[in-house]
Write an enzyme that holds these catalytic residues in place. Structure first.
Site, PDB file in Angstrom:
ATOM      1  N   ASP A  85       0.809  -1.248   0.098  1.00 56.77           N
ATOM      2  CA  ASP A  85       0.061  -0.093   0.008  1.00 56.77           C
ATOM      3  C   ASP A  85       0.864   1.336   0.034  1.00 56.77           C
ATOM      4  O   ASP A  85       2.095   1.298   0.326  1.00 56.77           O
ATOM      5  CB  ASP A  85      -1.095  -0.095   1.262  1.00 56.77           C
ATOM      6  CG  ASP A  85      -2.219   0.738   0.906  1.00 56.77           C
ATOM      7  OD1 ASP A  85      -2.290   1.615  -0.106  1.00 56.77           O
ATOM      8  OD2 ASP A  85      -3.265   0.719   1.710  1.00 56.77           O
ATOM      9  N   CYS A 270     -13.065 -22.946  18.389  1.00 59.61           N
ATOM     10  CA  CYS A 270     -12.865 -23.906  17.102  1.00 59.61           C
ATOM     11  C   CYS A 270     -12.198 -25.135  17.169  1.00 59.61           C
ATOM     12  O   CYS A 270     -11.811 -25.568  18.475  1.00 59.61           O
ATOM     13  CB  CYS A 270     -12.472 -23.047  15.836  1.00 59.61           C
ATOM     14  SG  CYS A 270     -10.813 -22.777  15.544  1.00 59.61           S
TER      15      CYS A 270
END
Ligand code: GUN
Ligand code: ZN
Length: 669
Positions: A85, A270
């Site tokens: 960026d 999870c």
């Protein structure tokens, strides 16, 4: 840079592109790597591409020196594709930075970035239009300048325009002129932070209207897995995430359906390495720094797992089901999904015509999927063959097999509710359709065609779908003089008001002959009159061969010549030589046509794939998996085939395959 599409669903694409540092598959997540303080090795998570910030490198003497000497790949220890960026984000936060557009492009080139970004101006949402326009002018100028300054650097060109949809579209069109390699959609972070997902959908969908199909799009700063499916369905290919670290620093676990705070957890959420190797208590007791690193690992794992799930859903043709599931996890995401309804037509243009999976209705938002207006449009191709219409309730599929058993023989003779302006009582000559959610009206003859045969909806109808089906029935009934609606349909969809008379009538058996079935499918699939042009009017002149196993039509002959085959998976008619020649004669230009350049003629005739770059023009209505006629510019038929892309993609792409061709042996007719 060439982008190649492998699979499609909705506006989503599984594609690949290549940079000097390797191949990237989309959709994909680019983890944000901090050039100075990265601790997690993202390679271990299977990252093919990462994003880092060239301005941070530029501003730090030590980093800058190393990057210029050894290159950015060495600096951040990542051998794959690196996007950088430009400092625009710092610009939007601090209002000013000390590097200009030309310098930042040259710097990115100098440190060996694969994909660099110009210094766009991320205009905040909800500003005054004038401000958005002024910023946009600069963003567009800088995009042009960057395209001139760069040498081998691949280039990002960012779509801005704040929350003015028309400015987004305008910007996208303007920057597309400068031939960038990837098109990010910028300044959406504040929208996501505010949970303004409906506005996000507007910003993205209007940007898409202006962007070319043959380049990847990157939703800048989108790093939460719960938005990935929605964004991918809108055509976004890349995401970048610093969120995995930022959330971890605040003890937050990202999940595909939201965020969990460590303080509330009693169980690890999870089955990743972190969640199975550590307990909640162990995490709470360790140092913040160590804990954050572990939660970041979980976050990255969950994010990549969601990307994999999305890719599978695209291949299976059930992305919208996943989108609807994900968008139900937050009311504001549901706003995003509901806003998407306004872009049904945009979606339709790119959505494949047939898919591997059935259409599963998951709630009334499913009524907005583009398969439904597409069906209603194609239904217009099928003209009434009688003045009378019988509307039957749905049964198990295929309807023609079960409707007699379940509703006609079983209930006859006292079953029918009838509305009509005459008092005829003999309905033996009628068109027979089934009314069902979500497609509304399904002629019996189309009950094996995708997706009319491949869909499921709950037996208990919600008010929205009842209203929707009522409207479709009302509209469709206008084509007929006498309409008989089975009382089960009246009950299911609350049609009492539509019915003028109640009577007891004997329904004829709902039968469809193979010949009528073929003709109706041909009209529906190819256009009005196609059935007659392919098969004539005499059933005795065609020979229909059926599968012994399924009883479905497989081949249709005239004499020894095949006219069409029927594809078992979706019931589509596949043209053989005779079929292609007849349809070409019947359908006017540009219907079904893909017009190829002269150089490509001999290849098409030999049955070689047609490549996008040789396509001069094509019928706008063509979608992935549609049958097409391949012609030259004088409209001479060369071959036929199956389209691999939508017409809108074929027109934008200059590489890759457009049509899987089948050759036509020279035929005398
Ligand atoms: N990162 C997040 N949003 C933006 C944006 O609008 N432009 C750039 N260059 N980077 C971003
Ligand atoms: Zn986990």
């Amino acid at each position: 840079m060439d982008f190649e599409i492998k699979y499609k669903d909705a506006m989503a694409r599984i594609g690949t592109f290549e940079t000097p540092h390797g191949k990237v598959t989309t959709p994909n997540l680019m983890p944000v790597v901090h050039p100075g303080k990265q601790t997690l090795d993202v390679k271990k998570f299977g990252a093919e591409i990462v994003i880092t910030n060239s301005y941070i490198i530029y501003k730090n003497e030590k980093l800058k020196e190393k990057a210029l000497k050894d290159g950015v790949h060495e600096l951040i220890n990542f051998p794959g594709t690196i996007e950088t960026d430009s400092g625009s984000f710092q610009l939007s936060v601090y209002g000013d930075i000390d590097i200009n557009n030309e310098e930042v492009i040259k710097f990115q080139e100098a440190i060996g970035t694969d994909i660099g970004t110009s210094l766009d101006i991320p205009t905040a949402p909800y500003v005054k239009r004038e401000e958005a326009e002024d910023d946009l002018k600069i963003t567009i100028e800088r995009a042009e300048e960057a395209s001139k300054v760069r040498k081998d650097l691949l280039l990002n060109s960012v779509v801005q325009g704040s929350t003015f949809p028309d400015l987004r579209e305008y910007c996208a069109k303007e920057i597309s002129k400068f031939d960038a390699d990837i098109y990010p959609i910028g300044a959406v972070v504040p929208l996501m932070e505010m949970y303004r997902y409906a506005d996000l959908v507007d910003a993205v969908m209007y940007s898409m209207r202006g962007l070319p199909e043959d380049k990847p799009r990157h939703l800048m700063g989108a790093g939460h897995p719960m938005v990935f499916a929605l964004a991918v369905a809108m055509g976004c290919d890349l995401f970048d995430s610093a969120a995995y670290i930022l959330y971890a620093n605040k003890d937050r676990f990202m999940m595909p359906d939201g965020t969990l705070k460590l303080e509330n957890l009693i169980e690890m959420p999870c089955s990743c390495r972190v969640c199975t190797e550590y307990t909640v208590d162990e995490l709470r007791q360790m140092s913040q720094e160590k804990r954050a690193k572990l939660i970041a690992e979980h976050n990255l794992h969950i994010s990549f797992a969601e990307i994999r799930r999305i890719r599978q859903a695209i291949v299976d043709g059930e992305l919208m089901k996943l989108v609807e599931l994900r968008c139900r996890s937050h009311p504001f995401l549901l706003d995003g999904l509901r806003r998407l309804e306004e872009y049904q037509e945009d979606m339709e243009k790119l959505n494949p015509s047939s898919k591997k999976s059935a259409f599963f209705y998951t709630g009334y938002e499913s009524l907005s999927r583009s398969e439904i207006p597409r069906h209603l449009r194609k239904l217009e191709n099928v003209k009434p063959t009688s003045k009378n219409l019988i509307i039957l309730p749905h049964t198990r599929k295929p309807y023609s097999k079960y409707v007699n058993r379940e509703y006609i023989k079983k209930y006859t003779p006292k079953i029918a509710t009838y509305y009509s302006n005459t008092d005829i009582t003999d309905y033996s000559d009628s068109d027979i359709v089934v009314a069902d959610v979500p497609f509304g009206i399904i002629p019996l003859a189309l009950d094996e065609f995708y997706p009319l045969a491949q869909n499921e909806s709950p037996a208990i109808h919600d008010e929205n779908s009842k209203k929707f089906i009522r409207e479709i029935i009302g509209e469709y009934s206008r084509k007929y003089e006498n309409i008989l609606i089975h009382n089960k349909v009246v009950e299911k969809f609350d049609l009492e008001n539509l019915c003028l008379v109640e009577d007891e009538l004997i329904l004829p058996e709902a039968k469809v002959t193979d010949f009528d079935r073929l003709k109706t499918i041909a009209d529906y699939q190819f256009g009005t009159g196609s059935g007659e042009s392919l098969f004539g009017n005499d059933p005795d002149k065609v020979k229909i061969e059926k599968s012994r196993k399924t009883g479905k039509i497989r081949h249709v002959y005239e004499g020894d010549d095949i006219i069409v085959n029927m594809r078992a998976s979706d019931g589509f008619l596949i043209l053989s030589d005779l079929g292609a020649i007849r349809l070409h004669k019947h359908l006017e230009k540009p219907n079904m046509r893909v017009v190829v350049a002269e150089d490509s003629e001999p290849f098409a005739k030999k049955g070689k794939s047609v490549f996008n770059k040789f396509v001069l023009d094509c019928d706008e209505k063509i979608r992935r998996n549609d049958e097409v006629l391949i012609v030259n510019k004088d409209d001479e038929l060369l071959a036929c085939g199956k389209s691999l892309l939508s017409s809108y993609e074929i027109k934008d792409f200059n590489t890759g395959q457009a049509i899987k061709t089948r050759k036509i042996k020279k035929f005398q007719e």
